[in-house]
Design a protein around this motif. Sequence first.
Motif, PDB file in Angstrom:
ATOM      1  N   GLY A 181      15.503  -1.499  -3.069  1.00  0.00           N
ATOM      2  CA  GLY A 181      16.802  -0.975  -3.483  1.00  0.00           C
ATOM      3  C   GLY A 181      16.707  -0.144  -4.744  1.00  0.00           C
ATOM      4  O   GLY A 181      17.334   0.919  -4.859  1.00  0.00           O
ATOM      5  N   ILE A 182      15.903  -0.588  -5.683  1.00  0.00           N
ATOM      6  CA  ILE A 182      15.697   0.161  -6.931  1.00  0.00           C
ATOM      7  C   ILE A 182      14.982   1.480  -6.629  1.00  0.00           C
ATOM      8  O   ILE A 182      15.358   2.536  -7.148  1.00  0.00           O
ATOM      9  N   LEU A 183      13.965   1.418  -5.774  1.00  0.00           N
ATOM     10  CA  LEU A 183      13.248   2.633  -5.382  1.00  0.00           C
ATOM     11  C   LEU A 183      14.178   3.597  -4.656  1.00  0.00           C
ATOM     12  O   LEU A 183      14.173   4.806  -4.936  1.00  0.00           O
ATOM     13  N   SER A 184      14.978   3.095  -3.744  1.00  0.00           N
ATOM     14  CA  SER A 184      15.906   3.950  -2.995  1.00  0.00           C
ATOM     15  C   SER A 184      16.890   4.637  -3.939  1.00  0.00           C
ATOM     16  O   SER A 184      17.148   5.840  -3.804  1.00  0.00           O
ATOM     17  N   ASP A 185      17.435   3.881  -4.894  1.00  0.00           N
ATOM     18  CA  ASP A 185      18.325   4.480  -5.900  1.00  0.00           C
ATOM     19  C   ASP A 185      17.634   5.629  -6.627  1.00  0.00           C
ATOM     20  O   ASP A 185      18.203   6.702  -6.815  1.00  0.00           O
ATOM     21  N   ALA A 186      16.384   5.386  -7.053  1.00  0.00           N
ATOM     22  CA  ALA A 186      15.638   6.387  -7.812  1.00  0.00           C
ATOM     23  C   ALA A 186      15.381   7.643  -6.978  1.00  0.00           C
ATOM     24  O   ALA A 186      15.542   8.768  -7.466  1.00  0.00           O
ATOM     25  N   ILE A 187      14.998   7.464  -5.719  1.00  0.00           N
ATOM     26  CA  ILE A 187      14.694   8.614  -4.864  1.00  0.00           C
ATOM     27  C   ILE A 187      15.965   9.405  -4.536  1.00  0.00           C
ATOM     28  O   ILE A 187      15.984  10.633  -4.621  1.00  0.00           O
ATOM     29  N   VAL A 188      17.039   8.702  -4.178  1.00  0.00           N
ATOM     30  CA  VAL A 188      18.287   9.392  -3.844  1.00  0.00           C
ATOM     31  C   VAL A 188      18.827  10.138  -5.062  1.00  0.00           C
ATOM     32  O   VAL A 188      19.284  11.281  -4.954  1.00  0.00           O
ATOM     33  N   THR A 189      18.741   9.541  -6.247  1.00  0.00           N
ATOM     34  CA  THR A 189      19.180  10.216  -7.480  1.00  0.00           C
ATOM     35  C   THR A 189      18.347  11.468  -7.721  1.00  0.00           C
ATOM     36  O   THR A 189      18.882  12.534  -8.065  1.00  0.00           O
ATOM     37  N   TYR A 190      17.038  11.371  -7.539  1.00  0.00           N
ATOM     38  CA  TYR A 190      16.141  12.519  -7.715  1.00  0.00           C
ATOM     39  C   TYR A 190      16.479  13.617  -6.706  1.00  0.00           C
ATOM     40  O   TYR A 190      16.574  14.791  -7.054  1.00  0.00           O
ATOM     41  N   ALA A 193       8.394   2.368  -7.562  1.00  0.00           N
ATOM     42  CA  ALA A 193       7.375   2.191  -6.524  1.00  0.00           C
ATOM     43  C   ALA A 193       6.287   1.229  -6.990  1.00  0.00           C
ATOM     44  O   ALA A 193       5.813   0.387  -6.218  1.00  0.00           O
ATOM     45  N   ALA A 194       5.904   1.326  -8.265  1.00  0.00           N
ATOM     46  CA  ALA A 194       4.893   0.412  -8.807  1.00  0.00           C
ATOM     47  C   ALA A 194       5.404  -1.027  -8.783  1.00  0.00           C
ATOM     48  O   ALA A 194       4.657  -1.955  -8.461  1.00  0.00           O
ATOM     49  N   GLN A 195       6.692  -1.214  -9.084  1.00  0.00           N
ATOM     50  CA  GLN A 195       7.273  -2.562  -9.023  1.00  0.00           C
ATOM     51  C   GLN A 195       7.300  -3.077  -7.583  1.00  0.00           C
ATOM     52  O   GLN A 195       6.995  -4.246  -7.334  1.00  0.00           O
ATOM     53  N   LEU A 196       7.642  -2.214  -6.651  1.00  0.00           N
ATOM     54  CA  LEU A 196       7.664  -2.608  -5.239  1.00  0.00           C
ATOM     55  C   LEU A 196       6.259  -2.955  -4.757  1.00  0.00           C
ATOM     56  O   LEU A 196       6.078  -3.881  -3.960  1.00  0.00           O
ATOM     57  N   ALA A 197       5.264  -2.251  -5.249  1.00  0.00           N
ATOM     58  CA  ALA A 197       3.872  -2.510  -4.836  1.00  0.00           C
ATOM     59  C   ALA A 197       3.413  -3.912  -5.222  1.00  0.00           C
ATOM     60  O   ALA A 197       2.466  -4.431  -4.632  1.00  0.00           O
ATOM     61  N   SER A 198       4.088  -4.532  -6.177  1.00  0.00           N
ATOM     62  CA  SER A 198       3.692  -5.888  -6.585  1.00  0.00           C
ATOM     63  C   SER A 198       4.525  -6.981  -5.902  1.00  0.00           C
ATOM     64  O   SER A 198       4.307  -8.165  -6.164  1.00  0.00           O
ATOM     65  N   GLN A 256       0.823  -1.205   0.000  1.00  0.00           N
ATOM     66  CA  GLN A 256       0.000   0.000   0.000  1.00  0.00           C
ATOM     67  C   GLN A 256       0.860   1.259   0.000  1.00  0.00           C
ATOM     68  O   GLN A 256       0.596   2.206  -0.732  1.00  0.00           O
ATOM     69  N   ASN A 257       1.894   1.274   0.826  1.00  0.00           N
ATOM     70  CA  ASN A 257       2.751   2.457   0.896  1.00  0.00           C
ATOM     71  C   ASN A 257       3.526   2.674  -0.400  1.00  0.00           C
ATOM     72  O   ASN A 257       3.733   3.817  -0.816  1.00  0.00           O
ATOM     73  N   ALA A 258       3.936   1.594  -1.057  1.00  0.00           N
ATOM     74  CA  ALA A 258       4.607   1.733  -2.353  1.00  0.00           C
ATOM     75  C   ALA A 258       3.634   2.320  -3.383  1.00  0.00           C
ATOM     76  O   ALA A 258       4.014   3.173  -4.190  1.00  0.00           O
ATOM     77  N   ALA A 267       7.413  14.151 -15.112  1.00  0.00           N
ATOM     78  CA  ALA A 267       8.380  13.285 -15.789  1.00  0.00           C
ATOM     79  C   ALA A 267       9.707  13.090 -15.055  1.00  0.00           C
ATOM     80  O   ALA A 267      10.244  11.984 -15.068  1.00  0.00           O
ATOM     81  N   PRO A 268      10.274  14.119 -14.411  1.00  0.00           N
ATOM     82  CA  PRO A 268      11.557  13.893 -13.731  1.00  0.00           C
ATOM     83  C   PRO A 268      11.490  12.824 -12.631  1.00  0.00           C
ATOM     84  O   PRO A 268      12.509  12.243 -12.280  1.00  0.00           O
ATOM     85  N   ALA A 269      10.314  12.554 -12.118  1.00  0.00           N
ATOM     86  CA  ALA A 269      10.153  11.563 -11.047  1.00  0.00           C
ATOM     87  C   ALA A 269       9.662  10.214 -11.582  1.00  0.00           C
ATOM     88  O   ALA A 269       9.262   9.347 -10.812  1.00  0.00           O
ATOM     89  N   MET A 270       9.742  10.016 -12.892  1.00  0.00           N
ATOM     90  CA  MET A 270       9.243   8.784 -13.512  1.00  0.00           C
ATOM     91  C   MET A 270       9.938   7.537 -12.960  1.00  0.00           C
ATOM     92  O   MET A 270       9.294   6.511 -12.737  1.00  0.00           O
ATOM     93  N   ARG A 271      11.240   7.610 -12.694  1.00  0.00           N
ATOM     94  CA  ARG A 271      11.942   6.443 -12.141  1.00  0.00           C
ATOM     95  C   ARG A 271      11.403   6.080 -10.760  1.00  0.00           C
ATOM     96  O   ARG A 271      11.323   4.901 -10.414  1.00  0.00           O
TER      97      ARG A 271
END
Length: 139
Positions: free
Chosen positions: A81-90, A64-69, A41-43, A55-59
Amino acid sequence: MPVPATDKTPASGSALPASIMDPYLTIEEALVKDDIAPVRQNAGNIATAATALGAPAMRIDTAAAQLASADTLETAREKFGILSDAIVTYMDGNKLNGGDGVKVAYCPMMKKPWMQKGEPLANPYYGAASDMATCGNFR
């Protein structure tokens, strides 16, 4: 690498919106405790909030959609880990911070960052039952 900004991008020097950070921290804390229940739910909430940033937050949205599944702790940790990479990069690209008391940490074993509130270091990639529960360092 700078992240392209839009009129929806938070101002440089400000905090990442709570609509992303609050559910992210809930997921991080759950994974530290080996609890998958609040992850999906949180993802989903993060994906919705990231869409609003454009668009800049697309990653972030995609990760997050992948984590939700995710349906297992192992998959949830991988997708986190993928979400964390995306957020830290943003955040780095837009010169944002995590908000009050939020620090970026890094796990050299997983080669992934994460954010957490407070100390001590609590590694979400391994969880409470692991000898690696405190592996990593704050940047």
